[in-house]
Scaffold this motif. Structure first.
Motif, short mmCIF file in Angstrom:
data_model
loop_
_atom_site.label_atom_id
_atom_site.label_comp_id
_atom_site.label_asym_id
_atom_site.label_seq_id
_atom_site.Cartn_x
_atom_site.Cartn_y
_atom_site.Cartn_z
N THR A 104 65.12 -8.91 32.28
CA THR A 104 65.58 -9.69 33.42
C THR A 104 66.34 -10.92 32.92
OG1 THR A 104 64.88 -10.94 35.39
CG2 THR A 104 63.38 -10.96 33.51
N PRO A 105 67.36 -11.35 33.65
CA PRO A 105 68.06 -12.57 33.23
C PRO A 105 67.26 -13.84 33.46
CG PRO A 105 69.00 -11.69 35.26
CD PRO A 105 68.03 -10.67 34.76
N ARG A 106 66.17 -13.76 34.23
CA ARG A 106 65.41 -14.96 34.55
C ARG A 106 63.93 -14.64 34.64
NH1 ARG A 106 66.63 -20.00 36.48
NH2 ARG A 106 65.21 -21.00 37.94
N LEU A 107 63.22 -14.90 33.55
CA LEU A 107 61.77 -14.72 33.54
C LEU A 107 61.13 -16.08 33.75
CD1 LEU A 107 59.24 -12.99 33.14
CD2 LEU A 107 59.41 -13.47 30.67
N ILE A 108 60.35 -16.21 34.83
CA ILE A 108 59.70 -17.47 35.21
C ILE A 108 58.20 -17.36 34.93
CG2 ILE A 108 59.20 -19.01 37.15
CD1 ILE A 108 61.70 -17.74 38.53
N VAL A 109 57.64 -18.41 34.35
CA VAL A 109 56.19 -18.49 34.20
C VAL A 109 55.73 -19.78 34.85
CG1 VAL A 109 54.23 -18.61 32.64
CG2 VAL A 109 56.16 -17.13 32.07
N ARG A 110 54.73 -19.69 35.70
CA ARG A 110 54.17 -20.87 36.37
C ARG A 110 52.94 -21.36 35.60
NH1 ARG A 110 56.46 -21.32 41.61
NH2 ARG A 110 57.82 -19.53 42.00
N SER A 111 52.78 -22.66 35.54
CA SER A 111 51.69 -23.23 34.76
C SER A 111 51.14 -24.48 35.45
CB SER A 111 52.17 -23.61 33.36
OG SER A 111 51.15 -24.29 32.63
N ASN A 112 49.84 -24.73 35.24
CA ASN A 112 49.26 -25.98 35.75
C ASN A 112 49.35 -27.11 34.72
OD1 ASN A 112 47.10 -25.74 33.86
ND2 ASN A 112 45.87 -24.57 35.31
N LEU A 113 50.02 -26.87 33.60
CA LEU A 113 50.24 -27.82 32.51
C LEU A 113 49.02 -28.01 31.61
CD1 LEU A 113 52.43 -30.67 34.07
CD2 LEU A 113 53.10 -29.04 32.29
N VAL A 114 47.82 -28.06 32.17
CA VAL A 114 46.64 -28.35 31.37
C VAL A 114 46.44 -27.28 30.30
CG1 VAL A 114 44.13 -28.58 31.42
CG2 VAL A 114 45.52 -29.69 33.17
N ALA A 115 46.61 -26.01 30.67
CA ALA A 115 46.43 -24.93 29.69
C ALA A 115 47.45 -25.04 28.57
CB ALA A 115 46.53 -23.58 30.39
N LEU A 116 48.66 -25.51 28.89
CA LEU A 116 49.70 -25.64 27.86
C LEU A 116 49.41 -26.78 26.90
CD1 LEU A 116 53.01 -25.05 29.85
CD2 LEU A 116 51.84 -23.50 28.28
N ASN A 117 48.49 -27.67 27.25
CA ASN A 117 48.16 -28.79 26.38
C ASN A 117 47.12 -28.41 25.32
OD1 ASN A 117 48.47 -31.66 25.76
ND2 ASN A 117 46.35 -31.87 26.46
N GLU A 118 46.51 -27.25 25.49
CA GLU A 118 45.50 -26.82 24.52
C GLU A 118 46.16 -26.36 23.22
OE1 GLU A 118 42.38 -27.29 25.21
OE2 GLU A 118 42.79 -27.87 27.30
N GLU A 119 45.47 -26.59 22.09
CA GLU A 119 46.02 -26.18 20.80
C GLU A 119 46.27 -24.68 20.76
OE1 GLU A 119 43.84 -27.47 17.42
OE2 GLU A 119 43.79 -29.58 18.05
N SER A 120 45.43 -23.92 21.46
CA SER A 120 45.58 -22.46 21.47
C SER A 120 46.86 -22.00 22.13
CB SER A 120 44.38 -21.83 22.18
OG SER A 120 44.27 -22.32 23.51
N ALA A 121 47.51 -22.90 22.89
CA ALA A 121 48.75 -22.53 23.59
C ALA A 121 50.00 -22.82 22.78
CB ALA A 121 48.82 -23.27 24.92
N ALA A 122 49.85 -23.35 21.57
CA ALA A 122 51.03 -23.71 20.77
C ALA A 122 51.92 -22.51 20.51
CB ALA A 122 50.59 -24.35 19.46
N ASP A 123 51.33 -21.39 20.15
CA ASP A 123 52.13 -20.18 19.89
C ASP A 123 52.79 -19.69 21.16
OD1 ASP A 123 51.45 -20.27 17.23
OD2 ASP A 123 49.88 -18.74 17.38
N LEU A 124 52.09 -19.84 22.29
CA LEU A 124 52.66 -19.38 23.55
C LEU A 124 53.86 -20.24 23.95
CD1 LEU A 124 52.16 -17.18 25.61
CD2 LEU A 124 50.65 -18.73 26.85
#
Length: 320
Positions: A104-124
């Motif tokens: 797809t030309p536009r893949l969207i991912v929605r996030s609450n931000l908190v999960a992205l702040n975890e160290e485990s999310a660095a690779d993601l």
């Protein structure tokens, strides 16, 4: 009849409001696929129409992910939107993102931000950058008190830290192709500020206080379903809030509603017209069906099931 039941019949049913304006809510051309990958979430936000939270176990398995990928390969949607819960917490989400991005030309991912702040999310986060995923992140306000009133204690600092990390890898930065959009929902039983006005405030406040930049802000009314509806009932605000939504019904929004152009699939592969109808238990076509059995996209003109929650998408400028 209980007080709550009396509140529920105080407004004109949404279907009748459509008919009074000579309108019907029917499907147009299907160009988007929305995928709710599960209800597990690190937060239990007061406005959540799905009642997502830390103890919800619903999650899309690998077989259903493969069904989604096959569907995307066959129909080549203009956009694919991954939502939840918190998509980051679903096992195999990296597999789904990596598989869908080329389709797809536009893949969207929605996030609450908190999960992205975890160290485990660095690779993601690095995967999102590599795949040029469009990020749509929730931030109720530009201050801690309003944000934590809706999302819980400690959320503010984690949200700001996550936004700074995203800026650091290029998201939301001028001249970058990495798109970072914010979504703001009111913290209580009232309607959002006009979008243009709110975006101007968010842009100025976040830049001045934290040096944070982003691409766009979207403001939406809270949908009276799930946890937010329960709050309205407990606080005695259900009738008044539904009245605000119905009183602000804008017939001009109907043509551009997202449900007219998207197909929504939940973690088990069931089909809906939008994530709100998923929460309301209103399946696509009025009867339970599954993505695995989909042979062709819905034809334009097919009726879309509606309920009074649909007023939240048609108040003011609408949810388009």
């Amino acid at each position: 009849m209980t007080d709550i039941e009396k509140q529920q019949v105080d407004i004109e049913p949404f279907q009748e409001a459509l008919a009074r304006h000579g309108l019907a809510l029917t499907r147009g051309e299907t160009t988007a696929l929305q995928v709710n990958v599960g209800l597990n979430c690190g937060l239990a936000c007061g406005h959540c129409h799905l009642e997502a939270g830390p103890y919800r176990e619903e999650a899309m398995d690998r077989a259903t992910m493969d069904t989604v990928i096959d569907c995307a390969r066959r129909f080549r949607f203009a956009s694919i939107d991954l939502t939840g819960g918190s998509p980051e917490l679903v096992p195999g989400i990296d597999y789904l993102v990596r598989s869908l991005a080329p389709l797809t030309p536009r893949l969207i991912v929605r996030s609450n931000l908190v999960a992205l702040n975890e160290e485990s999310a660095a690779d993601l986060c690095e995967l999102y950058r590599e795949m040029k995923v469009v990020l749509v992140v929730s931030l109720p306000a530009t201050n801690a008190s309003q944000t934590e009133a809706q999302r819980g204690s400690g959320v503010w600092e984690k949200s700001v830290a996550a936004l700074r990390k995203l800026n650091a890898i290029g998201y939301g930065v001028e001249g970058s192709s990495l798109e970072l959009n914010l979504v703001s929902n009111p913290a209580g039983a009232f309607l959002p500020a006009p979008q243009g006005q709110a975006e101007k405030k968010f842009r100025a406040d976040l830049l001045r206080k934290f040096g944070i930049t982003f691409n766009a802000l979207y403001t939406f009314a809270n949908v009276p379903l799930g946890r937010f509806r329960a709050f309205l009932e407990r606080s005695g605000n259900l009738s008044g809030y539904l009245g605000k939504l119905a009183g602000g019904f804008n017939p001009c929004t109907v043509e551009g509603l997202m449900c007219r152009n998207q197909l929504s699939v939940d973690w088990s592969g069931r089909l809906f017209d939008c994530d709100f109808n998923l929460a309301a238990g209103l399946p696509h076509g009025g009867t339970t069906s599954y993505l695995a059995d989909l042979l062709e996209l819905p034809a334009p003109g097919v009726p879309i099931p509606v309920g009074d929650h649909c007023y939240a998408c048609t108040v003011g400028s609408g949810f388009t």
